[in-house]
Design an enzyme around this catalytic site. Structure first.
Site, PDB file in Angstrom:
ATOM      1  N   ASP A 116      22.491   2.317  -5.106  1.00 31.67           N
ATOM      2  CA  ASP A 116      21.988   3.623  -5.531  1.00 31.67           C
ATOM      3  C   ASP A 116      20.673   3.420  -6.281  1.00 31.67           C
ATOM      4  OD1 ASP A 116      21.509   6.156  -6.601  1.00 31.67           O
ATOM      5  OD2 ASP A 116      23.494   6.360  -7.500  1.00 31.67           O
ATOM      6  N   SER A 167      25.307  12.970 -10.570  1.00 33.78           N
ATOM      7  CA  SER A 167      23.878  12.949 -10.259  1.00 33.78           C
ATOM      8  C   SER A 167      23.109  13.891 -11.192  1.00 33.78           C
ATOM      9  CB  SER A 167      23.675  13.275  -8.781  1.00 33.78           C
ATOM     10  OG  SER A 167      22.359  13.001  -8.368  1.00 33.78           O
ATOM     11  N   HIS A 177      25.026   6.274  -3.661  1.00 35.82           N
ATOM     12  CA  HIS A 177      24.914   7.542  -4.368  1.00 35.82           C
ATOM     13  C   HIS A 177      25.750   8.601  -3.644  1.00 35.82           C
ATOM     14  CE1 HIS A 177      22.793  10.179  -7.198  1.00 35.82           C
ATOM     15  NE2 HIS A 177      22.841  11.090  -6.240  1.00 35.82           N
TER      16      HIS A 177
END
Length: 312
Positions: free
Chosen positions: A254, A158, A284
């Site tokens: 995501d 991320s 995610h």
């Protein structure tokens, strides 16, 4: 493909309706919530590695906390510098401890996990500056870590993957070698763009479009020009040629899916060796979910194998 059943069960426990706004929330409360949610999906028993030690590395604003994982097998090994995710605000050495242990064990590598300065207490580009400093210090002292000077790699998830990508660009620009980079669902573009996944997956899958907009606003701090700064948006680099081989993972559900795919295309178009996969049924944050989801476990196994192929 429908959601992975285990992940669907986790999502069913999330209260319906809009949650607390990140932009107005107390960062301490957000961090505690993140620690609690990661504790729910971590293995019940820590993954065994050779040793784990907390330390610090010199940084631009003082010592940067790191956690060093060493494999059980003796002798020279690759070294991976890992940057945790958390939207530049949450996440720490503990939230990703099971991820870094897994990397250490499965790769047979020394892993240096970095606890960089976070928003909002430390404005952009403090996190990048810390990550670059630790990566360079590790490269310059690799004999204290894995010992293989030609086998230094970066990894992150991320926001941490965005930091890894930006640090890889800085290494490329300075002529500093890297063996590989592993980017799990990276946030690669903080400028306005045409990414269908932002809206397709904008609600109901942990990270929301509102969250993403709030995080972007906090990161940029009102400076619109920072949206195309490669330290925030590695997709906006003038060139991606000459970068280290990359393993890039995205999740079907995501909002960041299409940003990761755009980065993979940019690298591949520039002649970089890229393995990229969009994992169906996942959301995610799946890198942290391998202990509770068969789909996440299969994805993590494949990704570490692909990363290891480029790292060994």
């Amino acid at each position: 493909m429908p959601l992975d059943p285990s992940i669907a069960a986790l999502l069913s426990q999330v209260p319906a309706g809009p949650g607390k706004r990140i932009i107005t929330a107390d960062p301490a409360e957000l961090r505690e919530a993140e620690r609690a949610s990661n504790a729910m999906v971590a293995p019940g028993t820590p993954i065994a590695v050779g040793s784990v030690a907390d330390d610090t590395v010199p940084g631009p604003a003082g010592p940067v906390p790191v956690r060093i994982y060493r494999p059980a097998a003796p002798g020279p090994a690759p070294t991976v510098v890992f940057f945790h995710g958390g939207g530049w605000i949450v996440g720490d050495l503990d939230t990703h401890d099971h991820v870094t242990r897994r990397l250490c064990r499965d790769l047979g590598a020394v892993v240096v996990a970095v606890h960089y300065r976070r928003l909002p207490e430390h404005a952009f580009p403090a996190a990048f500056d810390d990550c670059l400093a630790v990566a360079r210090w590790t490269a310059g002292h690799v004999d204290r870590f894995g010992g293989r000077r030609d086998r230094l790699a970066l990894a992150g998830d991320s926001a941490g993957a965005a930091l890894a990508a930006s640090v890889a660009l800085a290494f490329r620009d300075a002529g500093e070698p890297l063996a590989a980079q592993f980017l799990a669902y990276p946030a690669t573009d903080r400028a306005p763009g045409d990414y269908p996944s932002h809206t397709e997956n904008g609600e109901g899958y942990l990270l929301t479009l509102r969250d993403l907009r709030d995080l972007t606003r906090i990161l940029l701090g009102g400076d619109a020009s920072a949206a195309t700064d490669v330290r925030a948006s590695p997709l906006h680099a003038a060139s991606h040629a000459g970068l280290a081989p990359a393993v890039i993972a995205t999740a079907a559900y995501d909002p960041l899916r299409d940003e990761g795919l755009a980065y993979a295309r940019a690298l591949r178009d520039a002649g970089v060796d890229v393995f990229v996969r969009t994992y169906e049924g996942l959301v995610h944050g799946f890198l942290n979910m391998f202990a509770v989801s068969a789909g996440a476990e299969a994805a993590v196994t494949e990704l570490i194998d692909q990363f290891g192929t480029r790292l060994r």
